[in-house]
Design an enzyme around this catalytic site. Structure first.
Site, PDB file in Angstrom:
ATOM      1  N   HIS A 125      35.402 -29.153 146.397  1.00  0.00           N
ATOM      2  CA  HIS A 125      36.806 -29.021 146.784  1.00  0.00           C
ATOM      3  C   HIS A 125      37.152 -30.245 147.631  1.00  0.00           C
ATOM      4  CE1 HIS A 125      40.219 -26.399 148.641  1.00  0.00           C
ATOM      5  NE2 HIS A 125      40.628 -27.154 147.652  1.00  0.00           N
ATOM      6  N   HIS A 142      39.482 -19.370 140.150  1.00  0.00           N
ATOM      7  CA  HIS A 142      40.012 -20.524 140.879  1.00  0.00           C
ATOM      8  C   HIS A 142      38.882 -21.119 141.720  1.00  0.00           C
ATOM      9  CE1 HIS A 142      41.887 -22.242 144.620  1.00  0.00           C
ATOM     10  NE2 HIS A 142      42.570 -22.902 143.702  1.00  0.00           N
TER      11      HIS A 142
END
Length: 607
Positions: free
Chosen positions: A166, A120
């Site tokens: 991110h 992830h």
């Protein structure tokens, strides 16, 4: 001899003694040496076949390796083993491992029949808020067997290029081209089974077209392209292939339009060159604060025992940040034309569940797909739609990802996903803690190739269409007896005063099972004081209702009267992969890296 200085005036001395053979080893040697002082090659062969449960050909290979290591030339002289040499062989993790070190599962079934080692936010080096994005963790992950890499794609500040980061946080970006090239250069150096790249796409159609060209130029013939799959290909068929998985452009555009029509920019926080934050940060993380308030960081400790104590509100997860991207207002025909090349690259179509979950879990006969659920949504689905989830995962792919409030890159209990057949249980590989240990332990199985055949109970369909019910109470199927015999190697891997400044360490072992609720159990051995090479010889019994999903967990701790026991190593082993008999079990540090010398001698017996 270990010497420890006490009060500057006195010295305590402790002798470091190599552990002798435990009773089980002595008994086995006496039986297969036929009461003599030497065991022949034929005796060793019989021991491996009957006591250790190895196949004939495997036993012959082991005999040759043992004799080759002992005598260097297996064709000359009398080849026998003394008790001491027999003990050294059993304590060798290379010659006598607890699980097979080669791929041995059937690799010709569809991808949906496997648990797949999944990362992830694979590009992050640390926490989810302000760590650096880099290709270094990607390289490390694929070399360690991870077969699913996640990349978040965002436009740069002037929307002229694509970067990986991110979104909505203070994480620094890394170039997409660098990440893709690193995957190409390192994906198949350790094993040849396919790598799946899941893309979180926050791009306009022109940038999607640019990404399509970059991916094509980078991977060329390595890229697997096939639209409209009715069944997933097998890992064997896809060796040395790169597979792209994301939402098709048409769905991405529709999702963005839905979000645009039902939301505003009120309350959004911005960072220069980045999209809005996909969640509301706690007060001490507000932009411009610079640092948390005094004492606040402690509440975000990544201690392995606190991973389940984080707030369970996961509706603002990282996956949902995809819906916060500004919408492209280009002509629809132009959008379709620009995105066509990008769409052709997507072999595993991802869909965002909308409306009722049971509708998203419907199985379509002429189509396979991937859907993603956050860890919290999986828990809720497990309560109300457990059987539907299992049935869905028999042919389709389910990806589980951490909730967005795991800012410190901690992880969640993966067993919930595995018990429901989820193939991609996505983990923050840069984190640490007991759940990551379980994940690493599971995927050391099957030669560490990153693909593990799901147990038959998750794939079977009864005559009336019934499938496995994770909530059902089952009878005991198998009993496992585990004996912790001896430990050794700490004096080689740790400094003399690492565990205790004034004496040799006081080790004890925790041994337990992680699995379905009925199978969970944990035991502890007695504390062995002042021993670098402790001898326990303690046996524990585990009755298992679902042995196929059971993990044997082993952890070594050094007792401290203050209560802050020191960590001395750990491992997790899939019970169904265990080799019976007396085995050398290597231990790993908190990051999951193998310790050079530390190992346990353990015995496994299935009843």
């Amino acid at each position: 001899m270990s010497r420890y200085r006490v009060c500057l005036c006195f010295t305590r001395k402790f002798r470091t003694v190599e552990p002798g053979p435990p009773q089980d080893v002595k008994d086995a040697f006496e039986e297969y040496a036929e009461g003599g002082k030497h065991m022949t090659a034929e005796g060793l062969q019989q021991f491996l076949e009957h006591f250790q449960g190895e196949a004939v050909t495997e036993a012959r290979e082991t005999v040759e390796k043992v004799l080759q290591k002992r005598y260097h030339n297996t064709k000359t002289g009398m080849q026998t083993l003394t008790l001491e040499v027999f003990q050294h062989y059993l304590f060798s993790a290379d010659l006598n491992p607890p699980i097979r070190d080669k791929v041995h599962h059937d690799m010709k079934a569809p991808l949906s029949h496997y648990f797949i080692f999944t990362g992830h936010n694979s590009y992050l080096t640390g926490n989810q808020l302000w760590s650096d994005s880099s290709d270094v963790p990607i390289i490390k992950a694929v070399k360690n067997g991870v077969r699913v890499v996640e990349l978040d794609l965002w436009p740069n500040a002037d929307k002229s290029d694509v970067q990986v980061l991110h979104g909505g946080t203070w994480t620094t970006p890394v170039k997409l081209t660098k990440c893709l090239q690193s995957i190409k250069d390192n994906a198949f150096t350790e094993n040849q089974y396919p790598v799946i790249i899941t893309l979180e796409d926050h791009l306009t159609p022109p940038l999607q077209k640019k990404v399509a060209q970059v991916i094509t130029d980078t991977f060329q013939e390595m890229l697997f392209k096939c639209e409209g799959l009715e069944e997933f290909p097998s890992p064997e068929d896809l060796k040395k292939k790169i597979i792209i998985s994301t939402k098709p452009p048409q769905q991405i555009t529709a999702d963005n339009e839905d979000k645009s029509n039902n939301s505003s920019n009120k309350g959004k926080r911005w960072r220069l060159g980045a999209p809005p934050l996909p969640f509301t940060l706690p007060k001490f993380f507000k932009c411009g604060s610079g640092a948390s308030k005094k004492g606040s960081r402690k509440s975000y400790s990544s201690d392995q025992e606190d991973e389940d104590k984080i707030d369970d509100d996961d509706d603002h997860s990282s996956e949902c940040s995809q819906d916060n991207e500004d919408n492209d207002t280009s002509d629809p025909g132009s959008i379709q034309s620009k995105a066509l090349e990008y769409r052709h690259l997507i072999s595993i179509h991802a869909e965002k569940p909308k409306g009722e979950l049971k509708d998203a879990l419907k199985v379509e006969l002429d189509k396979v797909k991937r859907i993603s659920l956050s860890e919290g949504k999986l828990k809720r689905a497990a309560l109300s739609h457990a059987i539907e989830v299992v049935r869905f995962t028999q042919n389709n792919v389910l990806r589980i990802f951490p909730k967005g409030t795991r800012f410190n890159s901690s992880n969640y209990n993966p067993l919930t996903g595995w018990m429901h057949g989820a193939q991609m249980v996505a983990f923050n590989m840069q984190g640490h803690g007991k759940y990551l240990w379980w994940m690493q332990g599971l995927f050391r199985s099957n030669g560490g190739c990153g693909y593990l055949k799901k147990p038959k109970l998750l794939m079977n369909v009864g005559p009336d269409g019934q499938v496995f019910d994770p909530k059902a109470e089952l009878k005991v199927q198998k009993t496992l007896k585990v004996k912790v015999c001896v430990g050794d190697g700490w004096h080689l891997d740790f400094k003399q005063t690492y565990f205790d400044s004034y004496s040799s360490p006081d080790f004890y072992t925790r041994v337990g099972i992680e699995g379905v609720s009925a199978d969970k159990k944990m035991f502890e051995t007695k504390i062995k004081e002042y021993k670098w090479s402790p001898v326990w010889d303690e046996e524990f019994t585990f009755e298992l209702t679902v042995p196929e999903l059971a993990l044997l967990r082993v952890e070594i701790l050094e007792y401290d009267m203050s209560g802050t026991n020191d960590f001395g190593g750990q491992t997790c082993l899939l019970v169904s992969e265990l080799k019976q008999g007396i085995r050398a079990v290597p231990l790993y540090n908190k990051k999951g890296e193998k310790l050079n010398s530390v190992r346990l001698l353990m015995r496994f017996v299935f009843v």
